[in-house]
Design a protein around this motif. Structure first.
Motif, mmCIF file in Angstrom:
data_model
loop_
_atom_site.group_PDB
_atom_site.id
_atom_site.type_symbol
_atom_site.label_atom_id
_atom_site.label_comp_id
_atom_site.label_asym_id
_atom_site.label_seq_id
_atom_site.Cartn_x
_atom_site.Cartn_y
_atom_site.Cartn_z
ATOM 1 N N ARG A 33 -2.010 3.672 -6.627
ATOM 2 C CA ARG A 33 -2.369 4.858 -5.926
ATOM 3 C C ARG A 33 -2.660 5.865 -7.163
ATOM 4 O O ARG A 33 -3.521 6.917 -6.864
ATOM 5 N N THR A 34 -1.866 5.756 -8.450
ATOM 6 C CA THR A 34 -2.278 6.953 -9.391
ATOM 7 C C THR A 34 -3.571 6.857 -9.746
ATOM 8 O O THR A 34 -4.437 7.737 -10.154
ATOM 9 N N THR A 35 -4.093 5.587 -9.775
ATOM 10 C CA THR A 35 -5.466 5.235 -10.379
ATOM 11 C C THR A 35 -6.534 6.072 -9.196
ATOM 12 O O THR A 35 -7.370 6.936 -9.861
ATOM 13 N N GLU A 36 -5.872 5.823 -8.141
ATOM 14 C CA GLU A 36 -7.188 6.428 -6.920
ATOM 15 C C GLU A 36 -7.038 8.089 -6.941
ATOM 16 O O GLU A 36 -7.871 8.562 -7.052
ATOM 17 N N GLU A 37 -5.816 8.463 -7.506
ATOM 18 C CA GLU A 37 -5.718 10.255 -7.509
ATOM 19 C C GLU A 37 -6.221 10.455 -8.629
ATOM 20 O O GLU A 37 -7.012 11.550 -8.534
ATOM 21 N N ILE A 59 0.754 -1.156 -0.065
ATOM 22 C CA ILE A 59 0.045 -0.131 0.057
ATOM 23 C C ILE A 59 0.905 1.291 -0.091
ATOM 24 O O ILE A 59 0.683 2.181 -0.810
ATOM 25 N N GLN A 60 1.811 1.004 0.773
ATOM 26 C CA GLN A 60 2.756 2.201 0.883
ATOM 27 C C GLN A 60 3.623 2.491 -0.654
ATOM 28 O O GLN A 60 3.630 3.703 -0.816
ATOM 29 N N GLU A 61 3.746 1.445 -1.457
ATOM 30 C CA GLU A 61 4.499 1.649 -2.382
ATOM 31 C C GLU A 61 3.487 2.017 -3.572
ATOM 32 O O GLU A 61 3.687 2.213 -4.872
ATOM 33 N N GLY A 62 2.018 2.182 -3.168
ATOM 34 C CA GLY A 62 1.083 2.243 -4.174
ATOM 35 C C GLY A 62 0.523 1.187 -5.216
ATOM 36 O O GLY A 62 0.255 1.498 -6.449
ATOM 37 N N VAL A 63 1.049 -0.028 -4.965
ATOM 38 C CA VAL A 63 1.018 -1.115 -5.727
ATOM 39 C C VAL A 63 -0.492 -1.720 -5.507
ATOM 40 O O VAL A 63 -1.040 -1.877 -4.461
ATOM 41 N N TYR A 64 -1.077 -2.055 -6.574
ATOM 42 C CA TYR A 64 -2.449 -2.998 -6.375
ATOM 43 C C TYR A 64 -2.318 -4.148 -5.717
ATOM 44 O O TYR A 64 -1.342 -4.899 -6.179
#
Ligand SMILES: Nc1ncnc2c1ncn2[C@@H]1O[C@H](COP(=O)(O)OP(=O)(O)OP(=O)(O)O)[C@@H](O)[C@H]1O
Ligand SMILES: Nc1ncnc2c1ncn2[C@@H]1O[C@H](COP(=O)(O)OP(=O)(O)OP(=O)(O)O)[C@@H](O)[C@H]1O
Length: 519
Positions: free
Chosen positions: A438-442, A246-251
């Protein structure tokens, strides 16, 4: 065969570092891959996954004049000790965009071209081509023109071309990102069958690895800082290292996370922003779209979906007046779209292309973002650009050429350039492909904020989880005809229609019973 060779790993990275410039992107990588392994490389967008693939097949550092430290060994020999071109046969790479790999017009010619380069005698070619076509399920496509095939078939040809070289390691770099849900699953199953049959190793690079999970035995996590952060079985990685991921922003694969319910969005507004009436379109003699009707209100989220090549992007381009219909019409804010003045129309509508490179017109990321605001004499153009760089995690890349960015970074830049004004409608071709979690979420947060301000958004997408979570309506095309126009929850009950359109249920519904979540 000597004992030493039997024990030598297929790939060995020894304190391997690589950088395009002086700063290293990949740092001190230390890992080995054994013959016949099936692994996933996970990591945030821009962490260097594609770069690693090209270092393993010996193309980098030479091709980009990059710098490296340490070594990569293939079968015990350093990559630089192989003859030019020799390694690209041992380590085959299939990329996201198969078209970038083709040199010939016809399927058989493309495959013959690969064999010619390998100096295979012409009398042996036919048999080798037929065998690989059979293996990849493409025998009937042998004499066809590549550009007439579907996205899934093109990607299988890319795989067939690489298989002709009989590689020991097959690297699949986001091979299914552009494929419809059924083609994506078929491609993963095909790659797994090939791996079993040929007993080669497979390295998959994917942001959303769900279709691959039945085959993946090991996961490597490449960190945002270019270091290898974790290496283990899927259970070790996804159950025990969840916080790190999660910290790395990985699915996390869907089976390792709680299913997400559709968002409860406030009602979109009454005012109709776009209406498509009896739209038809042909290219040369080929009918692409037939009699499509569709409408959207201000602030509405809609999806256009369906199998590869069915006309989704074409419809989007017609709706944005990037193409002209053969018959039928498009009304934008109540007025025929042809009657809008070009500047006004472009200000009130934004278009994010499927291929971000189609949008780039300047030499640096900064200039790309400043181009629109400066052209329109925006007073705080520079501050606006800095805000966008920060929001889209592109500050470090501000002086880079848009064309040198990673796939995910290119996508974010192409979206950011559309956000100078708040448009009435945003046409968005494949919003989530190539993005990490993470970028998808943002990205979706930004899109939700636009919706709040009244922007209608139409996504062309193969991502059924995106449709399920965000969209209020969905239009399904098969062979250029609208076969469904309604709410996603109704679509999910239409089994036969889903199968015909090569769609699958969202994970929320498909895998209700198999979640393995650790909080
Ligand atoms: N030819 C190049 N010249 C300079 N920098 C490059 C070049 N290719 C890639 N980069 C940079 O290297 C970094 C890693 O890119 P890479 O494509 O390897 O990432 P990735 O992990 O595959 O990303 P994604 O998941 O978005 O595809 C990015 O910051 C990118 O801008
Ligand atoms: N510039 C072009 N010239 C000729 N044919 C084209 C062109 N662009 C698209 N086509 C063809 O028109 C058809 C519809 O293409 P379109 O890109 O709209 O489909 P799509 O549903 O968006 O596909 P995908 O899901 O693969 O992106 C396809 O068969 C495609 O090969």
């Amino acid at each position: 065969m000597c004992v030493k060779h039997l024990n030598t790993p297929l790939v060995e990275a020894e304190k391997f570092s690589f950088g395009y410039e002086e700063d290293m992107l990949l740092k001190d990588l230390q890992f080995a891959l054994e013959k016949e392994e099936f692994i996933l490389v996970a990591g945030a967008s821009g962490s260097g996954k594609s770069t690693l693939a090209l270092c393993l097949n010996g193309l980098y550092p030479e091709a980009v004049e990059g710098t490296k430290k340490g070594a990569v060994r293939i079968h015990g020999r350093k990559t630089e000790d192989y003859e030019k071109g020799e390694l690209s046969q041992r380590i085959g790479v299939v990329f996201q965009d198969p078209e970038s790999q083709f040199c010939m017009m016809k399927v058989e010619d493309e495959l013959a071209f690969v064999l010619e380069n390998q100096k295979v005698p012409s009398e042996e070619m036919e048999q080798k081509i037929d065998r690989v076509l059979l293996e990849t399920g493409l025998s009937e496509q042998k004499h066809r023109l590549i550009h007439e095939l579907s996205g899934g078939q093109k990607q299988k040809i890319a795989l067939a071309s690489v298989l002709l070289m009989e590689p020991d390691l097959l690297i699949l770099d986001e091979p299914t990102a552009n494929l419809d849900p059924v083609s994506s699953l078929e491609f993963a199953e095909l790659a797994a069958a090939v791996q079993r049959e040929r007993r080669c190793a497979v390295m998959v690079i994917e942001h959303q690895p769900d279709d691959w999970m039945p085959f993946i035995k090991r996961v490597l996590l490449l960190g945002k800082d270019g270091r290898m952060k974790a290496d283990g079985s899927p259970d070790q990685i996804y159950l025990q290292q969840k916080d790190l991921l999660i910290q790395e922003g990985v699915y996390l694969p869907q089976t390792f996370r709680r299913p997400e319910s559709p968002l409860l969005l406030p009602e979109s507004r009454e005012e109709e922003i776009i209406r498509v009436e009896n739209l038809s379109y042909s290219r040369k003699d080929r009918t692409i779209l037939t009699d499509v009707n569709f409408s959207m209100r201000a602030g509405e989220f809609a999806a256009v979906t369906g199998e590869n090549g069915t006309g989704k992007s074409t419809l989007l381009q017609l709706m944005a007046r990037l193409l002209e219909p053969e018959s039928g019409k498009v009304l934008f804010a109540g007025k025929n779209i042809n009657d809008w003045e070009e500047g006004e129309l472009r200000k009130r509508s934004g278009y994010v292309f499927q291929n971000p490179e189609h949008q780039f017109i300047t030499d640096t990321v900064f200039e790309e973002l400043a181009f629109g605001p400066e052209l329109n004499g925006k007073r705080d153009a520079e501050a606006h650009v800095h805000r966008l760089l920060k929001t889209f995690h592109l500050t470090e890349q501000r002086e880079a050429s848009p064309f040198s960015l990673s796939g995910g970074q290119k996508r974010r830049l192409s979206v950011a350039t559309m956000l100078e004004e708040t448009p009435d409608i945003l046409f968005f071709d494949e919003p989530t492909f190539g993005q990490d979690a993470r970028t998808t979420e943002e990205l979706m947060k930004i899109v939700l904020e636009l919706r709040r301000k009244g922007t209608a958004i139409v996504f062309v997408t193969h991502d059924m989880d995106l449709v399920d979570k965000y969209c209020e309506k969905v239009l399904v095309l098969t062979e250029g005809t609208a076969v469904f126009n309604g709410k996603p929850e109704t679509l999910w009950t239409e089994d036969e229609l889903l199968a015909r359109a090569r769609l699958r249920l969202p994970h929320r519904i498909r895998e209700r019973e198999v979640y393995r979540v650790v909080d």
